[in-house]
Design a protein around this motif. Structure first.
Motif, PDB file in Angstrom:
ATOM      1  N   THR A  87      -0.369  -9.081   2.613  1.00 58.41           N
ATOM      2  CA  THR A  87      -0.387  -7.722   2.065  1.00 58.41           C
ATOM      3  C   THR A  87      -1.815  -7.389   1.648  1.00 58.41           C
ATOM      4  OG1 THR A  87       0.027  -8.382  -0.244  1.00 58.41           O
ATOM      5  CG2 THR A  87       1.965  -7.946   1.154  1.00 58.41           C
ATOM      6  N   PRO A  88      -2.184  -6.115   1.667  1.00 60.22           N
ATOM      7  CA  PRO A  88      -3.516  -5.712   1.210  1.00 60.22           C
ATOM      8  C   PRO A  88      -3.804  -6.136  -0.227  1.00 60.22           C
ATOM      9  CG  PRO A  88      -2.503  -3.930   2.442  1.00 60.22           C
ATOM     10  CD  PRO A  88      -1.448  -4.983   2.261  1.00 60.22           C
ATOM     11  N   TYR A 145      -8.796  -4.315   7.201  1.00 60.74           N
ATOM     12  CA  TYR A 145      -8.577  -3.659   5.910  1.00 60.74           C
ATOM     13  C   TYR A 145      -9.638  -4.090   4.897  1.00 60.74           C
ATOM     14  CZ  TYR A 145      -6.856  -3.539   1.121  1.00 60.74           C
ATOM     15  OH  TYR A 145      -6.781  -3.384  -0.245  1.00 60.74           O
ATOM     16  N   LEU A 146      -9.847  -5.394   4.784  1.00 60.04           N
ATOM     17  CA  LEU A 146     -10.774  -5.919   3.786  1.00 60.04           C
ATOM     18  C   LEU A 146     -12.218  -5.526   4.111  1.00 60.04           C
ATOM     19  CD1 LEU A 146     -10.214  -7.654   1.265  1.00 60.04           C
ATOM     20  CD2 LEU A 146     -10.988  -9.630   2.566  1.00 60.04           C
ATOM     21  N   LEU A 198      -5.448  -7.400   8.603  1.00 64.76           N
ATOM     22  CA  LEU A 198      -5.879  -7.411   7.206  1.00 64.76           C
ATOM     23  C   LEU A 198      -7.376  -7.652   7.067  1.00 64.76           C
ATOM     24  CD1 LEU A 198      -2.910  -9.289   5.536  1.00 64.76           C
ATOM     25  CD2 LEU A 198      -3.679  -6.977   4.990  1.00 64.76           C
ATOM     26  N   TRP A 251       2.308  -5.618   7.383  1.00 64.02           N
ATOM     27  CA  TRP A 251       1.006  -6.152   7.796  1.00 64.02           C
ATOM     28  C   TRP A 251       1.118  -7.545   8.391  1.00 64.02           C
ATOM     29  CZ3 TRP A 251      -3.543  -3.276   7.087  1.00 64.02           C
ATOM     30  CH2 TRP A 251      -3.402  -2.104   6.323  1.00 64.02           C
ATOM     31  N   GLY A 288       0.788  -1.228   0.000  1.00 58.81           N
ATOM     32  CA  GLY A 288       0.000   0.000   0.000  1.00 58.81           C
ATOM     33  C   GLY A 288       0.819   1.276   0.000  1.00 58.81           C
ATOM     34  N   LYS A 297     -12.779  -1.944   3.077  1.00 59.69           N
ATOM     35  CA  LYS A 297     -13.018  -1.818   1.634  1.00 59.69           C
ATOM     36  C   LYS A 297     -14.457  -2.198   1.288  1.00 59.69           C
ATOM     37  CE  LYS A 297      -9.111  -0.383  -0.005  1.00 59.69           C
ATOM     38  NZ  LYS A 297      -9.081   0.993  -0.551  1.00 59.69           N
ATOM     39  N   SER A 305      -7.022  -8.360  -1.467  1.00 55.42           N
ATOM     40  CA  SER A 305      -7.993  -7.864  -2.450  1.00 55.42           C
ATOM     41  C   SER A 305      -8.087  -8.814  -3.636  1.00 55.42           C
ATOM     42  CB  SER A 305      -7.605  -6.461  -2.918  1.00 55.42           C
ATOM     43  OG  SER A 305      -7.762  -5.513  -1.888  1.00 55.42           O
TER      44      SER A 305
END
Length: 488
Positions: free
Chosen positions: A341-342, A298-299, A295, A283, A54, A302, A346
């Motif tokens: 990792t992001p 994070y998800l 994470l 992360w 990111g 989103k 994703s």
């Protein structure tokens, strides 16, 4: 009622996500590091992290958060992507010791000050509220620099111009107020310094952010490339400190660099700069409870749902193995396919979405199919692309062959040596160097029969690497390469 197939999980590239919907990007960004304020206070200028962590997104987030805070007309964001410039200009990877060497470090630094300074000055001159825009002498000065090739987007060209050491350049003198009568002549080596002084004392109520990215997408496997990056980081730190000392609240810089690339940069102040002025976007961590990994936050951000809501879409377990198989907690199963990792998260969930059935519960086989496709389509290619410039080209070309020759998920140093020998490139790289690289990239981990679990993620260093082995291959790569989990 919400369902998994209708949720948004982000894009692989932050630039595309911002272009599609900047408001959504800003609203769903997980700022773990208080980026907006740390950059605003000149505390941080260097963003470090593995590929997909990111870094590019961080620069866009800072710019968009400032626009929301101060108003869209009050923030001037100027991104410089060397990956884009490489397609039309001289790539940094083409630099050689004739231009960059230990004996001419000050010239490389001078060229970076000029390159950064002119971009900051350009941004300020686009700002109608800046006092410099009312000074004809400053405008003529910038025009003269362009005509002389000293304001090019091509850094290697600027370095050549600085090295020419021709006659001096007349710079508007600035002591708090610019007048048309005052100027001073400086050498090309001093030109960048003079411009930074001009920038530091400029007055405007607005914010200007220069973000330098793409340094690690065309890595040059030569000493000149590493010296050039070291010079950029050194100069970036110097400029940040000068802006802070001048109490400048309008001009900022950000430099994004992969942590494994930064590790190759050797200069005395490197560790200090990374510690004091760097943000490490890591992360991955050794967390025993897979549901507590950040994470997922994070998800869920989103997707604009609560983390528990997101996890509720997943089956509790995934069954693997023949016959009745064994059950693995789904969250752990999925995390083991990533390198924490992001971008991986994703891409993984976007892939799973394609295998899910609308308006129906997600099943274990659908999770497995999505994870397998993610590993074969994305994970292996990422491992190979990250190696460019860090491993010999012959090794990168054969890395898929090397991994496919491993006898099982768990392997010894001797078995890795045998795979390397089978690829006929044993003379190009040592077992230790290849093992260290794979460990740093999260492709392998130390195997310990008593621990029962290995977490795969990018490491900052090789301090924890067991050079004697045995090792264990990343779970996703094991599936992608169709390697047995047992040698029996």
């Amino acid at each position: 009622m919400e369902e998994l197939t209708r949720l948004y999980f982000g894009k692989a590239a932050a630039e595309r996500e911002v272009a599609l919907n900047p408001d959504r990007f800003l609203e769903t960004y997980l700022d773990r590091w208080n980026l907006s304020d740390q950059v605003l206070e000149h505390e941080k200028f260097l963003i470090l992290g593995p590929k997909g962590s990111g870094k590019s997104a961080a620069a866009h987030y800072v710019a968009l958060s400032w626009k929301k805070r101060f108003g869209p007309e009050s923030v001037f964001f100027k991104p410089v992507d060397f990956d884009e410039l490489n397609r039309t200009q001289s790539p940094l990877a083409s630099l050689d010791k004739s231009l960059v060497s230990g004996e001419v470090t000050h010239l490389t630094d001078s060229a970076w000050r000029l390159f950064i300074g002119i971009r900051l000055l350009d941004s300020l001159l686009e700002d109608g509220s800046c006092n410099l825009t009312r000074e004809p002498q400053v405008l003529r000065f910038v025009a003269d620099l362009r005509e002389a090739g000293l304001a090019s987007d091509d850094y290697p060209q600027i370095l050549r111009k600085v090295r020419e050491r021709r006659g001096g350049v007349r710079v508007p003198y600035f002591s708090g107020e610019v007048t048309s009568r005052e100027s001073e002549v400086v050498s090309r080596e001093q030109l960048g310094d003079a411009i930074i002084n001009l920038v530091a004392r400029a007055e405007t109520p607005n914010r200007h952010l220069l973000a330098i990215d793409g340094l690690d997408k065309a890595i040059g496997d030569n000493d000149a490339y590493w010296r050039t990056l070291a010079s950029l980081v050194r100069v970036g730190d110097n400029i940040c400190q000068r802006l802070l000392a001048a109490r400048n609240n309008s001009t900022y810089i950000l430099i994004m660099c992969r942590s494994d690339v930064f590790r190759q940069i050797s200069f005395s102040d490197g560790p200090k700069i990374a510690a004091d002025s760097g943000i490490h976007m890591d992360w991955g961590s050794e967390v025993q409870d897979p549901n507590s990994v950040t994470l997922w936050e994070y998800l869920a951000g989103k997707a604009r749902v609560h983390k528990d809501h997101l996890l509720g879409f997943l089956p509790k377990h995934v069954t693997v193995g023949s016959g009745s198989g064994r059950k693995i907690l789904t969250t752990r199963y999925l995390l083991d396919f990533t390198r924490y990792t992001p971008r991986d998260m994703s891409l993984l969930f976007n892939t799973i979405q394609r295998h899910a059935t609308p308006y129906a519960h997600l099943t274990g086989p659908q999770v497995r199919m999505g994870a397998d496709n993610f590993a074969s389509q994305h994970l292996l290619s990422e491992i190979k692309s990250e190696a460019v410039g860090l491993l010999p080209a012959s090794v990168i070309q054969k890395i898929e062959f090397i991994l496919s020759e491993l006898p099982s998920h768990k392997f010894t140093k001797e078995e890795l040596a045998s795979a390397l020998s089978g690829a006929e490139i044993s003379d190009d790289i040592s077992i230790q160097k290849l093992g260290e690289y794979l460990f740093l990239q999260g492709a392998i981990g130390n195997y310990n029969a008593t621990s029962g679990y290995v977490q795969f993620y990018h490491r900052r260093d090789t301090a924890g690497f067991n050079r004697r082995g045995p090792w264990i291959l990343h779970t996703g790569l094991t599936y992608a390469m169709n390697i047995p989990f047992s040698s029996s």
